[in-house]
Design a protein around this motif. Structure first.
Motif, PDB file in Angstrom:
ATOM      1  N   ARG A  27       0.674  -1.321   0.107  1.00  0.00           N
ATOM      2  CA  ARG A  27       0.109   0.024   0.136  1.00  0.00           C
ATOM      3  C   ARG A  27       0.905   1.242   0.159  1.00  0.00           C
ATOM      4  O   ARG A  27       0.446   2.432  -0.279  1.00  0.00           O
ATOM      5  CB  ARG A  27      -0.922   0.000   1.387  1.00  0.00           C
ATOM      6  CG  ARG A  27      -1.955  -1.206   1.116  1.00  0.00           C
ATOM      7  CD  ARG A  27      -2.811  -0.915   2.460  1.00  0.00           C
ATOM      8  NE  ARG A  27      -2.238  -1.645   3.506  1.00  0.00           N
ATOM      9  CZ  ARG A  27      -1.764  -0.671   4.679  1.00  0.00           C
ATOM     10  NH1 ARG A  27      -1.833   0.670   4.652  1.00  0.00           N
ATOM     11  NH2 ARG A  27      -1.045  -1.042   5.708  1.00  0.00           N
ATOM     12  N   VAL A  28       2.064   1.310   0.465  1.00  0.00           N
ATOM     13  CA  VAL A  28       2.919   2.270   0.388  1.00  0.00           C
ATOM     14  C   VAL A  28       3.974   2.049  -0.813  1.00  0.00           C
ATOM     15  O   VAL A  28       4.761   1.005  -0.891  1.00  0.00           O
ATOM     16  CB  VAL A  28       3.887   2.372   1.887  1.00  0.00           C
ATOM     17  CG1 VAL A  28       4.736   3.771   1.701  1.00  0.00           C
ATOM     18  CG2 VAL A  28       2.437   2.562   2.810  1.00  0.00           C
ATOM     19  N   GLU A  29       4.444   3.051  -1.291  1.00  0.00           N
ATOM     20  CA  GLU A  29       5.434   2.835  -2.369  1.00  0.00           C
ATOM     21  C   GLU A  29       6.537   3.781  -2.266  1.00  0.00           C
ATOM     22  O   GLU A  29       6.159   5.192  -2.022  1.00  0.00           O
ATOM     23  CB  GLU A  29       4.780   3.340  -3.758  1.00  0.00           C
ATOM     24  CG  GLU A  29       5.730   3.263  -4.969  1.00  0.00           C
ATOM     25  CD  GLU A  29       5.265   3.857  -6.263  1.00  0.00           C
ATOM     26  OE1 GLU A  29       6.044   3.679  -7.263  1.00  0.00           O
ATOM     27  OE2 GLU A  29       4.103   3.761  -6.397  1.00  0.00           O
ATOM     28  N   GLY A  64      13.112  -4.286   4.872  1.00  0.00           N
ATOM     29  CA  GLY A  64      13.065  -5.816   4.946  1.00  0.00           C
ATOM     30  C   GLY A  64      14.136  -6.076   6.100  1.00  0.00           C
ATOM     31  O   GLY A  64      14.244  -7.435   6.574  1.00  0.00           O
ATOM     32  N   ARG A  65      15.183  -5.356   6.415  1.00  0.00           N
ATOM     33  CA  ARG A  65      16.082  -5.604   7.353  1.00  0.00           C
ATOM     34  C   ARG A  65      16.055  -4.628   8.421  1.00  0.00           C
ATOM     35  O   ARG A  65      15.766  -3.202   8.372  1.00  0.00           O
ATOM     36  CB  ARG A  65      17.549  -5.785   6.578  1.00  0.00           C
ATOM     37  CG  ARG A  65      17.751  -6.886   5.570  1.00  0.00           C
ATOM     38  CD  ARG A  65      19.033  -6.569   5.048  1.00  0.00           C
ATOM     39  NE  ARG A  65      19.224  -5.402   3.997  1.00  0.00           N
ATOM     40  CZ  ARG A  65      20.395  -4.922   3.722  1.00  0.00           C
ATOM     41  NH1 ARG A  65      21.481  -5.497   4.011  1.00  0.00           N
ATOM     42  NH2 ARG A  65      20.396  -3.950   2.827  1.00  0.00           N
ATOM     43  N   THR A 111       2.290  -1.531  11.237  1.00  0.00           N
ATOM     44  CA  THR A 111       2.596  -2.725   9.966  1.00  0.00           C
ATOM     45  C   THR A 111       3.545  -2.191   8.980  1.00  0.00           C
ATOM     46  O   THR A 111       4.297  -3.286   8.309  1.00  0.00           O
ATOM     47  CB  THR A 111       1.280  -3.184   9.377  1.00  0.00           C
ATOM     48  OG1 THR A 111       0.706  -2.133   8.618  1.00  0.00           O
ATOM     49  CG2 THR A 111       0.287  -3.706  10.487  1.00  0.00           C
ATOM     50  N   VAL A 112       3.654  -1.076   8.824  1.00  0.00           N
ATOM     51  CA  VAL A 112       4.747  -0.784   7.738  1.00  0.00           C
ATOM     52  C   VAL A 112       6.182  -0.420   8.329  1.00  0.00           C
ATOM     53  O   VAL A 112       7.006  -1.007   7.878  1.00  0.00           O
ATOM     54  CB  VAL A 112       4.376   0.486   7.075  1.00  0.00           C
ATOM     55  CG1 VAL A 112       5.301   0.935   6.035  1.00  0.00           C
ATOM     56  CG2 VAL A 112       2.863   0.292   6.257  1.00  0.00           C
ATOM     57  N   ASP A 123       8.837  -3.319   6.700  1.00  0.00           N
ATOM     58  CA  ASP A 123       8.273  -4.504   6.506  1.00  0.00           C
ATOM     59  C   ASP A 123       8.311  -4.674   4.666  1.00  0.00           C
ATOM     60  O   ASP A 123       7.272  -3.941   4.304  1.00  0.00           O
ATOM     61  CB  ASP A 123       6.725  -4.767   6.977  1.00  0.00           C
ATOM     62  CG  ASP A 123       6.542  -6.464   6.732  1.00  0.00           C
ATOM     63  OD1 ASP A 123       6.830  -6.810   6.045  1.00  0.00           O
ATOM     64  OD2 ASP A 123       5.829  -6.817   7.740  1.00  0.00           O
ATOM     65  N   SER A 124       8.937  -5.581   4.180  1.00  0.00           N
ATOM     66  CA  SER A 124       8.912  -5.572   2.663  1.00  0.00           C
ATOM     67  C   SER A 124       7.791  -6.200   2.098  1.00  0.00           C
ATOM     68  O   SER A 124       7.491  -6.168   0.953  1.00  0.00           O
ATOM     69  CB  SER A 124      10.144  -6.682   2.396  1.00  0.00           C
ATOM     70  OG  SER A 124       9.923  -7.936   3.108  1.00  0.00           O
ATOM     71  N   ARG A 125       6.690  -6.771   3.062  1.00  0.00           N
ATOM     72  CA  ARG A 125       5.449  -7.246   2.344  1.00  0.00           C
ATOM     73  C   ARG A 125       4.444  -6.189   2.360  1.00  0.00           C
ATOM     74  O   ARG A 125       3.368  -6.425   1.686  1.00  0.00           O
ATOM     75  CB  ARG A 125       5.198  -8.510   3.501  1.00  0.00           C
ATOM     76  CG  ARG A 125       5.712  -9.519   3.733  1.00  0.00           C
ATOM     77  CD  ARG A 125       5.333 -10.363   4.871  1.00  0.00           C
ATOM     78  NE  ARG A 125       5.432  -9.680   6.201  1.00  0.00           N
ATOM     79  CZ  ARG A 125       5.347 -10.204   7.395  1.00  0.00           C
ATOM     80  NH1 ARG A 125       4.733 -11.401   7.268  1.00  0.00           N
ATOM     81  NH2 ARG A 125       5.557  -9.493   8.311  1.00  0.00           N
TER      82      ARG A 125
END
Length: 696
Positions: A27-29, A64-65, A111-112, A123-125
């Motif tokens: 949802r976030v770019e 992601g890290r 969550t982001v 979060d890379s997802r």
């Protein structure tokens, strides 16, 4: 034998599989190929203070890290964090969380931007990053190159390079933990520039490749593959002496600065150029030709028109017959009295392709100059290309001293002084006189492509030349993107002379049908063509991408019956979001709301639903109109429409479902208040009219 593409591997590759790219779940770019930007639910957001932006850039560089608090403190405060640094850091994180998850309920976990261990991670997802898309494009391009699909490779390389807006992770580019990633991406970008030029050579667009590579090798003189490509491009453009000069200059530089010899491939290329080996010649690929396409007639090799013709013949070309006839009608004037022609239109509308086909069939020499897209060019760059070709092809008249100085690559004398600078005026006069005298020997066509990217000196010289064009036998064809502020003064100067103005619009439904038939290798019916045209209004880039998407679909027969169900191609989505992202924040937000309302919308209703004052909304919408994204309805006061249905579709799809439902409710309430008794028709991105008031 020289092989285009040699030594062009993508280093260690790009591991992006873990980032959930292409699924649409993020949802976030984030955009990090330049100053860091964030798009949340299809809307650009304000990232706050410089340090807060730098913090986000650091997190995006390691998406992601986990980035530990200690690393953040060290990088943000350059190893000397004040006592209050931790408090400030926590405040930055809290601010970013509010911006990145505006709909998150209080006291619910983020969550982001999540807390993880002794630090934080993105979060890379939940996010998408342009860096990962760039790596995917690079990988796809080199895979296409490896299997021999040069056109697909060229498209992937250009799509990847189009994502760049400046130095990667600009806010933290010099941070210790980010420098290796920045260097990796820059190396990959340079390899894609080389790959794109190799693909242009494979397509026969030698002059275009020369324009890019000369600027590229000046900026990166020790990249041997770039020198190799430039030498080959010059040879194929008929400039053997220049091709050898590139190789020998590179040889001297390597010996002087590094104490090494050129690699064997360059030594072999020099030998083949000296022997004029047939293996160096370009061979056209076998491609389908659209029925009813404009004929392509091989032109004389003077001025490099043959390369332009080859590039034009390598792609399906339909429509534009009336415009080609209009351009052809200007050629008789060249035999007697010079003229200026401007070709303008929005990005991707087919300006360059049109001029290539015109140049291919022109019975007179065509001198082509272009402003490169992905590298910064020195002053007067397109004119240098034009003058070099002229000097090589027409030895008479002799090259004047000021022109020869400009063409000397090692000249350090600046060519871009102020308007009152006598040297600049003398040089301009010499160039105009040289072109005019050359046209007395034979009529000439000068094509200046992508002039919306030209430097100020090139535009001033164009205005200077325009005043003298009638005295010679010159046809000056200027190609530029519509609505560019940099061309306002030049356009005013051209208005004072005899100028033919051509503004390109989209292809017709009939042309759409012919193009789809040629690309799909099967007969396409009128219903399908109308559906494709309705979504694109014949915009060639959008139309081609939609047809390619259709060709790759397993359910092609069903899609042909229902062309409105063909998914929006990824390149189109990226182009639209980039164009919208360049607008002011209020304008981008209004367009996102308008896309939920429908392709046609009342700005008063949209402004109320978006909680934007009507005066501010109208001012913001002016920017969208200037960018060619929307147009005013000439019949209904206060109504606008998206220029292309795909733009509305992309923005509609980029808005989250919950937000869309909320906006539908607000739009319906605003429509009922504005138009009592109207019926809001409900959700959907491209309905002709979403709410139906009586005309005023």
């Amino acid at each position: 034998m020289f092989v285009v593409g040699q030594d062009s591997g993508v280093g260690g590759g790009c591991d992006v599989a873990s980032h959930d790219q292409g699924t649409g779940r993020g949802r976030v770019e984030f955009r990090a190929l330049g100053p860091v930007e964030a798009v949340v639910d299809g809307r650009m957001v304000d990232l706050g203070t410089p340090k807060q932006r730098a913090l986000l850039a650091l997190l995006v560089s390691r998406v992601g890290r986990t980035v530990t608090v200690d690393v953040m403190l060290e990088e943000l405060w350059e190893g000397r964090p004040p006592p209050s640094a931790r408090t400030s850091l926590h405040a930055y994180v809290a601010n970013l969380r509010r911006v990145l998850e505006p709909a998150r309920a209080r006291r619910t976990p983020a969550t982001v931007l999540r807390t993880h261990g002794q630090g934080y991670l993105l979060d890379s997802r939940e996010v998408q990053v342009d860096v990962h898309r760039f790596c995917e494009r690079a990988t796809a391009g080199w895979h296409a190159w490896g299997r021999g699909d040069r056109r697909q490779a060229l498209g992937e390389f250009e799509a990847g390079l189009a994502l760049w807006r400046g130095p990667a992770y600009a806010e933290v580019a010099h941070a210790t933990h980010v420098v290796p990633e920045v260097e990796r991406l820059e190396e990959l970008r340079l390899s894609l520039v080389e790959g794109r030029c190799a693909a242009l050579l494979a397509a026969g667009a030698h002059e275009m490749a020369v324009a890019e590579l000369e600027a590229f090798t000046q900026a990166h003189p020790l990249r041997e593959y770039g020198c190799e490509l430039l030498s080959l491009a010059l040879y194929r453009a008929g400039r053997q002496a220049d091709a050898l000069a590139v190789l020998r200059t590179n040889q001297r530089r390597l010996a002087r600065e590094l104490g090494i010899d050129p690699r064997p491939a360059l030594q072999h290329l020099e030998s083949e150029i000296l022997n004029q080996a047939p293996a160096l010649e370009w061979r056209p690929p076998t491609v389908p030709v659209a029925r009813g396409a404009a004929p392509v007639v091989p032109a004389p090799r003077v001025g490099g028109t043959r390369a332009s013709a080859r590039a034009a013949a390598a792609e399906v070309f339909v429509g534009r017959e009336p415009v080609l006839r209009q351009l052809a009608d200007t050629l008789p004037a060249v035999a007697g009295r010079g003229q200026v022609v401007t070709v303008s239109g929005e990005a991707g509308i087919g300006k360059t392709g049109l001029l290539r086909h015109f140049a291919a069939s022109a019975p007179v020499p065509v001198l082509w100059g272009a402003c490169p897209e992905h590298v910064a060019a020195p002053p007067l760059w397109p004119w240098q290309q034009v003058l070099r070709v002229l000097a090589a092809r027409l030895p008479q008249p002799s090259v004047p001293g000021p022109v020869a100085e400009l063409l000397d690559r090692d000249a350090r004398r600046p060519a871009d002084g102020g308007d009152a600078d006598a040297d600049t005026l003398r040089r301009f006069d010499a160039i105009v006189d040289y072109l005019t005298r050359a046209s007395h020997h034979t009529p000439l066509v000068v094509v200046l492509d992508h002039m919306h990217r030209a430097d100020a000196a090139s535009l001033r010289l164009l205005a200077h030349l325009a005043e003298s064009v009638p005295a010679g036998r010159l046809l000056v064809a200027v190609c530029h993107r519509a609505g560019e502020a940099a061309l306002v003064d030049t356009s005013a100067a051209l208005a004072r002379v005899e100028t033919t103005r051509i503004v390109l619009d989209g292809l017709t439904v009939q042309d759409t049908q012919r193009l789809a038939t040629a690309m799909l290798h099967r007969e396409v019916g009128g219903h399908t063509a109308e559906g494709l045209w309705e979504r694109t209004e014949g915009h060639p880039f959008y139309l081609r991408e939609l047809i390619k998407q259709l060709a790759a679909d397993q359910r092609i027969d069903q899609r042909l019956e229902q062309p409105h169900t063909v998914p929006v191609p990824v390149p189109v989505r990226e182009v639209v979001l980039r164009r919208v992202g360049q607008l002011p924040q209020t304008a981008a937000w209004l367009l996102a709301v308008a896309a939920v309302a429908g392709r046609h919308f009342d700005i008063g209703v949209v402004a109320e639903a978006a909680s934007v004052d009507i005066e501010a909304a109208l001012e913001a919408l002016d920017a969208a109109v200037a960018a060619g994204l929307v147009a005013e309805d000439p019949q209904r006061l206060g109504w606008f429409r998206f220029t292309h249905g795909l733009t509305a579709e992309v923005l509609h799809g980029a808005t989250g479902r919950l937000r869309r439902a909320h906006l539908h409710s607000r739009i319906g309430t605003a429509a009922a208040r504005t138009w009592p008794g109207s019926a809001y028709a409900g959700p959907g991105p491209v309905a002709t009219t979403r709410y139906r008031p009586q005309d005023r």
